[in-house]
Structures are given as C-alpha cells and as structure tokens.
Design an enzyme around this catalytic site. Sequence first.
Site, short mmCIF file in Angstrom:
data_model
loop_
_atom_site.label_atom_id
_atom_site.label_comp_id
_atom_site.label_asym_id
_atom_site.label_seq_id
_atom_site.Cartn_x
_atom_site.Cartn_y
_atom_site.Cartn_z
N LYS A 1 5.02 -10.09 9.43
CA LYS A 1 4.52 -9.05 10.01
C LYS A 1 2.96 -9.23 10.07
O LYS A 1 2.26 -9.03 11.07
CB LYS A 1 4.66 -7.87 9.84
CG LYS A 1 3.89 -6.52 9.83
CD LYS A 1 4.49 -5.72 11.08
CE LYS A 1 3.69 -4.75 11.60
NZ LYS A 1 2.58 -4.10 10.57
N ASP A 2 2.30 -9.38 8.95
CA ASP A 2 0.92 -9.63 8.90
C ASP A 2 0.48 -11.08 8.66
O ASP A 2 0.02 -11.74 7.58
CB ASP A 2 0.26 -8.78 7.53
CG ASP A 2 0.67 -7.38 7.72
OD1 ASP A 2 -0.30 -6.75 8.03
OD2 ASP A 2 1.51 -6.98 7.18
N HIS B 1 9.06 -3.68 3.52
CA HIS B 1 8.70 -3.76 2.08
C HIS B 1 9.85 -4.19 1.23
O HIS B 1 9.98 -5.05 0.32
CB HIS B 1 8.11 -2.55 1.38
CG HIS B 1 6.83 -1.91 2.36
ND1 HIS B 1 6.79 -0.92 3.07
CD2 HIS B 1 5.60 -2.60 2.30
CE1 HIS B 1 5.53 -0.67 3.73
NE2 HIS B 1 4.72 -2.02 3.13
N MET C 1 8.68 -2.54 11.85
CA MET C 1 8.36 -1.48 11.19
C MET C 1 6.98 -1.42 10.24
O MET C 1 6.23 -2.48 10.08
CB MET C 1 9.34 -1.80 9.86
CG MET C 1 10.80 -1.12 10.34
SD MET C 1 11.79 -0.78 8.83
CE MET C 1 13.34 -0.56 9.88
N ARG D 1 2.48 2.69 9.23
CA ARG D 1 1.69 3.36 10.22
C ARG D 1 2.29 4.00 11.48
O ARG D 1 1.81 4.75 12.11
CB ARG D 1 0.53 2.61 10.67
CG ARG D 1 -0.81 2.44 9.80
CD ARG D 1 -1.66 1.52 10.22
NE ARG D 1 -2.87 1.56 9.46
CZ ARG D 1 -3.40 0.43 8.69
NH1 ARG D 1 -2.71 -0.64 8.63
NH2 ARG D 1 -4.34 0.38 7.87
N MET E 1 0.82 -1.27 -0.02
CA MET E 1 0.04 -0.03 -0.15
C MET E 1 0.89 1.22 -0.10
O MET E 1 0.32 2.61 0.14
CB MET E 1 -0.93 0.04 1.08
CG MET E 1 -2.01 -1.24 1.13
SD MET E 1 -3.45 -0.92 1.99
CE MET E 1 -2.78 -0.69 3.73
N GLY F 1 4.65 -10.43 4.11
CA GLY F 1 5.40 -10.11 5.25
C GLY F 1 4.83 -11.13 6.19
O GLY F 1 3.80 -11.22 6.36
N GLN G 1 -10.48 -2.74 2.09
CA GLN G 1 -10.15 -3.43 3.08
C GLN G 1 -9.98 -2.55 4.30
O GLN G 1 -9.73 -3.06 5.48
CB GLN G 1 -8.64 -4.17 2.93
CG GLN G 1 -7.44 -3.21 2.86
CD GLN G 1 -6.30 -3.78 2.49
OE1 GLN G 1 -6.14 -4.19 1.33
NE2 GLN G 1 -5.19 -4.10 3.54
P1 AMP Z 1 1.55 -3.14 3.45
O1 AMP Z 1 1.68 -1.96 2.57
O2 AMP Z 1 1.28 -2.77 4.91
O3 AMP Z 1 0.08 -3.50 2.88
O4 AMP Z 1 2.45 -4.18 3.49
C1 AMP Z 1 2.83 -4.64 2.18
C2 AMP Z 1 3.64 -6.26 2.52
O5 AMP Z 1 4.76 -5.78 3.33
C3 AMP Z 1 2.74 -7.17 3.35
O6 AMP Z 1 2.97 -8.27 2.89
C4 AMP Z 1 3.23 -6.87 4.83
O7 AMP Z 1 3.32 -8.19 5.61
C5 AMP Z 1 4.71 -6.68 4.37
N1 AMP Z 1 5.41 -5.83 5.61
C6 AMP Z 1 4.96 -4.78 6.20
N2 AMP Z 1 5.64 -4.47 7.31
C7 AMP Z 1 6.65 -5.20 7.18
C8 AMP Z 1 7.69 -5.58 8.18
N3 AMP Z 1 8.08 -4.76 9.26
N4 AMP Z 1 8.74 -6.61 7.91
C9 AMP Z 1 8.53 -7.45 6.68
N5 AMP Z 1 7.25 -7.22 5.93
C10 AMP Z 1 6.48 -6.44 6.36
#
Ligand code: AMP
Length: 279
Positions: free
Chosen positions: A145-146, A34, A180, A183, A27, A143, A58
């Site tokens: 993370k999620d 990322h 990380m 947000r 996002m 990640g 979402q």
């Molecule tokens: P987002 O932009 O928040 O939708 O995240 C995009 C991708 O990056 C998702 O697969 C997340 O799980 C991954 N991600 C977000 N934060 C982290 C982090 N701290 N370490 C590793 N991957 C991450």
Amino acid sequence: MKTIRTIKELKKELSRCRESIGFVPTMGFLHKGHISLVEKSVNENNITVCSIFVNPIQFGKNEDLGRYPKDIERDSIMLEKAGCDIVFIPDTSEIYNEQKVFLNIKNLSDSLCGKKRPGHFEGVLTVVCKLFNIVRPHKAYFGEKDYQQYIVIKKMVEDLNFDIDIRIGEIIREEDGLAMSSRNVYLNDEERKRSILLYNIIQFVRKSSFIGQKTEELENLLNEYLIKNMDNSIIRMDYAEIRNDIDLERKKTISENSRIFLAFFVGNTRLIDNGRIIL
Ligand code: AMP
C-alpha cells in the site's frame, strides 16, 4: 501477548530470544491490512513483534498528527488473535530525546509522496532505523500500500548494511476496492463513496495498457479519464503518476514493472493507492 512500553524492557525480553524475530511497525488503529502483515510474520518467524507508534517527525505541519485515530484496546485484541507475541507501544519521549541525527535518501524520496510531503521519508527512515536497532528483527514486514516507503526502506537496509530481510505484503482492500487505511475513518458517507475513484483509476489503467505501449499515450488516456470522472468539489488530485516500481523513475514505455501511483484528497483526507499496470 506481552505489552511493552519501554526500550529497556523490550530489549530484556528479546535478549532471551535466540529464535527468529519478525517485526511489523505500525501507527496503530489497526485493520486487516496490518493484520495480514502480522500473520505473515507469525508464519515465518518464532517471535513476532508489532510496534504501535505515531511518529511525529514524519508528519508535516498541517497534517493530521493531532487527530490520528487511536484504539489501543481494540488493536491489542486484534494482535493477540493474529498470534503476535509482543506489542511495543512506546511514548514519544521513549523514542526521541532531542534527536539530532536524521536519515535521508537521495532521489528515491524526491518524487511522489516524498515531493508532496517534504521531510516525510526522513521521518520514516529515522524512526524505522531506530526501531530496527531496538528490536533487531531478522525479518521486517511492510505493505505494498505504501510502495514508495517499501522501496525507500529496502534501500536504507541495503546501503546501511542492516542484516534484515524486508518483506512485502499485498494491499488488503475493502469489498468495493478501497485500500484499507487507518485514515478511512475520517471519511463521511459521501466521501467514502467517492473514494472508490482511486481503485477505479487503477482498474481503468490496467484495462487500457499493454507492454511496449508509450507511457505518454497511457498518461493521456489517464488524464482524459480523470477529467471525466473527478468531482472537483469533493476530490482533489495530489498526484497520479506512472512510474517504474524498481527505481520510481518515469520510463518511456510500459513494462511489467510499470506501476500507477495515486494520492488524492477526498474532503480533507489524503488517500494513497498504487498498483501494477500489467498483471
Ligand atoms: P501504518 O500504520 O499506516 O503506518 O501502516 C503500517 C504498515 O501497514 C505499513 O507497512 C503499511 O504499508 C501497511 N499497510 C497499511 N495499509 C495496508 C493495506 N491496506 N494492506 C496491506 N498493508 C497495509
């Protein structure tokens, strides 16, 4: 690196590509988490596509869709440096045109973030499914993370027979342990200091646990820890649960697959984190 904004253009670009395609959906407002996924993809594929799309469906009604951080210029520089070949930045109207079909998943999205954010995983699955059909990657990167998102997407790929290898990347953390997240920029200095609680909880649970221990016993210790360490004026718990990381169920005893899942509001910012209990 090419910047592409339409599906038509992206398909044209990728139709010439007979090599392996790695895909990293995001996002935007990128950070090292990322980028670690992009680097993994660059290492494992001939072409890497990263998407930047803040997926409106979402987000819940009272969530942060309207103020989600954005810096396409900085993101592009980071992606180019990481070796990304194509960044796909569609408008909302490029992705949704009176969408009537939405994907849903049983059980796996009834708990944790699925329970606390009704409709969230429906939105995630729908957009990821659409992006998979647009990009047609061989491998896609998510990640740890999620973690619940990773499990839900893996199940979608399995059940809907996508021929895509779903890869996971470890959680990238700040020096003090905070995971990380785009947000984190919402946090003021005081909130940023308090946000370390999530990582401290994971460390505490790791210290207090062993294989074969009753989950209930560990939950009791966790509750005591939370009572002692939570400053309720700044931090509010959304959930803190010990679950199996294959089916996200609560098991009676702690095993190698036990994981702690956390969601806390720090001020108005909702942060999530998780970690294996037995390393
Ligand atoms: P987002 O932009 O928040 O939708 O995240 C995009 C991708 O990056 C998702 O697969 C997340 O799980 C991954 N991600 C977000 N934060 C982290 C982090 N701290 N370490 C590793 N991957 C991450």
